[in-house]
Motif scaffolding. Structure first.
Motif, PDB file in Angstrom:
ATOM      1  N   ASN A  47       3.431 -12.944  52.825  1.00 40.17           N
ATOM      2  CA  ASN A  47       4.570 -13.038  51.909  1.00 40.17           C
ATOM      3  C   ASN A  47       4.313 -12.118  50.721  1.00 40.17           C
ATOM      4  O   ASN A  47       3.228 -11.537  50.591  1.00 40.17           O
ATOM      5  N   LEU A  48       5.292 -11.983  49.850  1.00 44.21           N
ATOM      6  CA  LEU A  48       5.191 -11.028  48.747  1.00 44.21           C
ATOM      7  C   LEU A  48       4.086 -11.402  47.760  1.00 44.21           C
ATOM      8  O   LEU A  48       3.453 -10.524  47.169  1.00 44.21           O
ATOM      9  N   GLN A  49       3.809 -12.702  47.603  1.00 43.03           N
ATOM     10  CA  GLN A  49       2.787 -13.141  46.657  1.00 43.03           C
ATOM     11  C   GLN A  49       1.376 -12.757  47.120  1.00 43.03           C
ATOM     12  O   GLN A  49       0.455 -12.651  46.314  1.00 43.03           O
ATOM     13  N   GLU A  50       1.213 -12.545  48.416  1.00 37.34           N
ATOM     14  CA  GLU A  50      -0.110 -12.233  48.955  1.00 37.34           C
ATOM     15  C   GLU A  50      -0.441 -10.738  48.922  1.00 37.34           C
ATOM     16  O   GLU A  50      -1.567 -10.345  49.233  1.00 37.34           O
ATOM     17  N   ILE A  51       0.522  -9.896  48.546  1.00 28.98           N
ATOM     18  CA  ILE A  51       0.302  -8.440  48.604  1.00 28.98           C
ATOM     19  C   ILE A  51      -0.859  -8.004  47.713  1.00 28.98           C
ATOM     20  O   ILE A  51      -1.792  -7.333  48.172  1.00 28.98           O
ATOM     21  N   LYS A  52      -0.813  -8.377  46.448  1.00 37.47           N
ATOM     22  CA  LYS A  52      -1.855  -7.915  45.507  1.00 37.47           C
ATOM     23  C   LYS A  52      -3.240  -8.459  45.862  1.00 37.47           C
ATOM     24  O   LYS A  52      -4.207  -7.680  45.905  1.00 37.47           O
ATOM     25  N   PRO A  53      -3.403  -9.766  46.143  1.00 34.98           N
ATOM     26  CA  PRO A  53      -4.741 -10.256  46.537  1.00 34.98           C
ATOM     27  C   PRO A  53      -5.270  -9.580  47.797  1.00 34.98           C
ATOM     28  O   PRO A  53      -6.463  -9.278  47.882  1.00 34.98           O
ATOM     29  N   PHE A  54      -4.364  -9.332  48.753  1.00 31.85           N
ATOM     30  CA  PHE A  54      -4.777  -8.649  49.987  1.00 31.85           C
ATOM     31  C   PHE A  54      -5.278  -7.244  49.680  1.00 31.85           C
ATOM     32  O   PHE A  54      -6.362  -6.833  50.130  1.00 31.85           O
TER      33      PHE A  54
ATOM     34  N   PHE B  34       2.023  16.528  74.484  1.00 32.32           N
ATOM     35  CA  PHE B  34       1.671  15.488  73.521  1.00 32.32           C
ATOM     36  C   PHE B  34       0.698  16.035  72.483  1.00 32.32           C
ATOM     37  O   PHE B  34       0.095  17.095  72.669  1.00 32.32           O
ATOM     38  N   SER B  35       0.532  15.284  71.411  1.00 37.17           N
ATOM     39  CA  SER B  35      -0.494  15.588  70.411  1.00 37.17           C
ATOM     40  C   SER B  35      -0.834  14.310  69.662  1.00 37.17           C
ATOM     41  O   SER B  35      -0.199  13.270  69.855  1.00 37.17           O
ATOM     42  N   ILE B  36      -1.856  14.390  68.800  1.00 42.60           N
ATOM     43  CA  ILE B  36      -2.333  13.241  68.027  1.00 42.60           C
ATOM     44  C   ILE B  36      -2.219  13.562  66.540  1.00 42.60           C
ATOM     45  O   ILE B  36      -2.529  14.675  66.119  1.00 42.60           O
ATOM     46  N   SER B  37      -1.771  12.576  65.772  1.00 44.69           N
ATOM     47  CA  SER B  37      -1.703  12.746  64.314  1.00 44.69           C
ATOM     48  C   SER B  37      -2.174  11.454  63.654  1.00 44.69           C
ATOM     49  O   SER B  37      -2.448  10.460  64.326  1.00 44.69           O
ATOM     50  N   TYR B  38      -2.242  11.484  62.305  1.00 43.96           N
ATOM     51  CA  TYR B  38      -2.798  10.338  61.569  1.00 43.96           C
ATOM     52  C   TYR B  38      -1.877   9.923  60.427  1.00 43.96           C
ATOM     53  O   TYR B  38      -1.370  10.771  59.691  1.00 43.96           O
ATOM     54  N   GLN B  39      -1.675   8.631  60.300  1.00 44.36           N
ATOM     55  CA  GLN B  39      -0.754   8.096  59.294  1.00 44.36           C
ATOM     56  C   GLN B  39      -1.454   7.140  58.331  1.00 44.36           C
ATOM     57  O   GLN B  39      -2.593   6.741  58.547  1.00 44.36           O
ATOM     58  N   SER B  40      -0.716   6.752  57.278  1.00 45.13           N
ATOM     59  CA  SER B  40      -1.108   5.687  56.347  1.00 45.13           C
ATOM     60  C   SER B  40      -2.247   6.062  55.410  1.00 45.13           C
ATOM     61  O   SER B  40      -3.129   5.245  55.122  1.00 45.13           O
ATOM     62  N   LYS B  41      -2.239   7.274  54.909  1.00 48.64           N
ATOM     63  CA  LYS B  41      -3.224   7.695  53.923  1.00 48.64           C
ATOM     64  C   LYS B  41      -3.005   6.935  52.615  1.00 48.64           C
ATOM     65  O   LYS B  41      -1.875   6.710  52.192  1.00 48.64           O
ATOM     66  N   VAL B  42      -4.103   6.526  51.972  1.00 45.47           N
ATOM     67  CA  VAL B  42      -4.035   5.805  50.698  1.00 45.47           C
ATOM     68  C   VAL B  42      -5.104   6.360  49.747  1.00 45.47           C
ATOM     69  O   VAL B  42      -6.234   6.572  50.164  1.00 45.47           O
ATOM     70  N   GLY B  43      -4.737   6.555  48.489  1.00 44.11           N
ATOM     71  CA  GLY B  43      -5.744   6.937  47.494  1.00 44.11           C
ATOM     72  C   GLY B  43      -5.955   8.440  47.385  1.00 44.11           C
ATOM     73  O   GLY B  43      -5.407   9.229  48.150  1.00 44.11           O
TER      74      GLY B  43
ATOM     75  N   ALA C 167     -10.402  -0.910  42.289  1.00 42.43           N
ATOM     76  CA  ALA C 167      -9.632  -1.597  43.337  1.00 42.43           C
ATOM     77  C   ALA C 167      -8.527  -2.448  42.712  1.00 42.43           C
ATOM     78  O   ALA C 167      -7.397  -2.485  43.215  1.00 42.43           O
ATOM     79  N   TYR C 168      -8.852  -3.111  41.611  1.00 42.09           N
ATOM     80  CA  TYR C 168      -7.845  -3.957  40.932  1.00 42.09           C
ATOM     81  C   TYR C 168      -6.697  -3.099  40.400  1.00 42.09           C
ATOM     82  O   TYR C 168      -5.525  -3.458  40.541  1.00 42.09           O
ATOM     83  N   MET C 169      -7.039  -1.954  39.818  1.00 41.81           N
ATOM     84  CA  MET C 169      -6.006  -1.068  39.280  1.00 41.81           C
ATOM     85  C   MET C 169      -5.108  -0.537  40.393  1.00 41.81           C
ATOM     86  O   MET C 169      -3.869  -0.554  40.283  1.00 41.81           O
ATOM     87  N   ILE C 170      -5.727  -0.079  41.499  1.00 40.70           N
ATOM     88  CA  ILE C 170      -4.945   0.459  42.620  1.00 40.70           C
ATOM     89  C   ILE C 170      -4.081  -0.640  43.240  1.00 40.70           C
ATOM     90  O   ILE C 170      -2.910  -0.416  43.568  1.00 40.70           O
ATOM     91  N   ALA C 171      -4.656  -1.836  43.403  1.00 44.25           N
ATOM     92  CA  ALA C 171      -3.909  -2.949  43.995  1.00 44.25           C
ATOM     93  C   ALA C 171      -2.714  -3.333  43.131  1.00 44.25           C
ATOM     94  O   ALA C 171      -1.633  -3.640  43.641  1.00 44.25           O
ATOM     95  N   THR C 172      -2.908  -3.297  41.814  1.00 44.92           N
ATOM     96  CA  THR C 172      -1.817  -3.640  40.882  1.00 44.92           C
ATOM     97  C   THR C 172      -0.673  -2.637  40.998  1.00 44.92           C
ATOM     98  O   THR C 172       0.500  -3.014  41.092  1.00 44.92           O
TER      99      THR C 172
END
Length: 305
Positions: free
Chosen positions: A15-22, A212-221, A46-51
């Protein structure tokens, strides 16, 4: 001797409340992502990025129903594995409820003496399956752990089956296997993830005469991640006059925010702007018999051994 299966995963905010702790738990794990700062700064960063990120991604979770289905689907997989194997099957998450440390107590109360543990990451990486193995060993010194199951014949069959359904009504399809990205330094330090993804794709495409080919998603930071990215690859394919694009999320076995929003919404828009006429994201049926058989087989091999 009482036996048990243990399915381990990173988890997700239900749920939305669990986003930041996760996100805070996730980014605090230095084995998963090392931001290149001194160890004592990892958690404050980590706290700053999560916020910041929790506010950014909240609308994405709202768009897919108000939370991630990761935990729900993992529990459904566990139920199916338990039915198939006849062995009590538990689910523990590293960064969200049900947290592994609490599940470990449940398993001890159950009296589990012989444990087969498996992560829902078919491909081994220090940061994913490796983190799951690390935490399982914290609570169960004698647990037997599946390291990698990316070449299990039923897993390969599961992918091929879903791909064939998606390409049967196309004329000139192109398949893009989009894997979850990782920080590049992991691969440079010997992580086998990229190699294993390529091995899976090679087995899946054996005998299928489709480009076909391979790629990468979901980069963070801010650090360097794997390339080519899925976004840039889609743009490139559009310039190469690919008009029917089939996207398979190869490192995932069930739906996540990365499939339901990143691929289905964001990258679909990228494909439309790139001139791709048909963008087909292959759905992930986590209840499919072949997938459940693959996971069950891997656990049973450990308990027999």
């Amino acid at each position: 001797m009482k036996k048990a299966n243990l399915i381990v995963y990173m988890g997700g905010p239900s749920n939305l409340q669990e986003i930041k702790p996760f996100l805070y738990r996730l980014f605090s794990d230095r084995d998963l992502i090392n931001f290149g700062v001194p160890k004592f700064l990892q958690k404050p960063l980590a706290y700053m990025i999560a916020t910041i990120r929790s506010k950014k991604v909240a609308p994405n979770y709202k768009a897919i129903g108000g939370g991630s289905p990761t935990v729900k689907y993992s529990l459904e997989i566990a139920e199916a594995v338990e039915q198939k194997t006849g062995v009590k099957t538990f689910v523990g998450m590293l960064y969200s409820e049900p947290l592994l440390e609490k599940v470990a107590e449940e398993m001890k109360n159950y009296g589990a003496e012989e444990i087969a543990a498996i992560s829902l990451y078919p491909h081994y990486s220090f940061a994913t399956a490796g983190a799951c193995i690390r935490d399982v060993k914290k609570y169960f010194k004698n647990a037997k752990m599946v390291k990698s199951w990316c070449k299990n014949p039923h897993y390969i069959k599961w992918i091929r089956k879903q791909l064939k359904k998606s390409i049967k009504n196309t004329k000139n399809p192109y398949i893009l296997f989009s894997a979850h990205s990782l920080p590049a330094y992991l691969i440079e330090s010997g992580d086998p993830y990229v190699k294993e993804v390529k091995e899976t794709v090679s087995l899946v495409m054996d005998g299928l005469n489709v480009p076909f080919s391979i790629s990468y998603q979901s980069k963070v930071g801010p650090i360097k991640w794997l390339e080519p990215t899925t976004e840039e690859t889609i743009k490139k394919l559009g310039k190469e006059n690919i008009r029917e694009l089939i996207v398979f999320p190869v490192s995932f076995i069930s739906e996540h925010i990365e499939t339901l929003f990143e691929l289905d919404v964001e990258y679909k828009e990228v494909a439309e702007k790139a001139g791709i006429d048909r963008y087909i994201r292959v759905p992930l049926n986590h209840k499919d018999e072949d997938l459940i058989t693959a996971i069950s087989q891997e656990c049973q091999k450990l308990l027999r051994g």
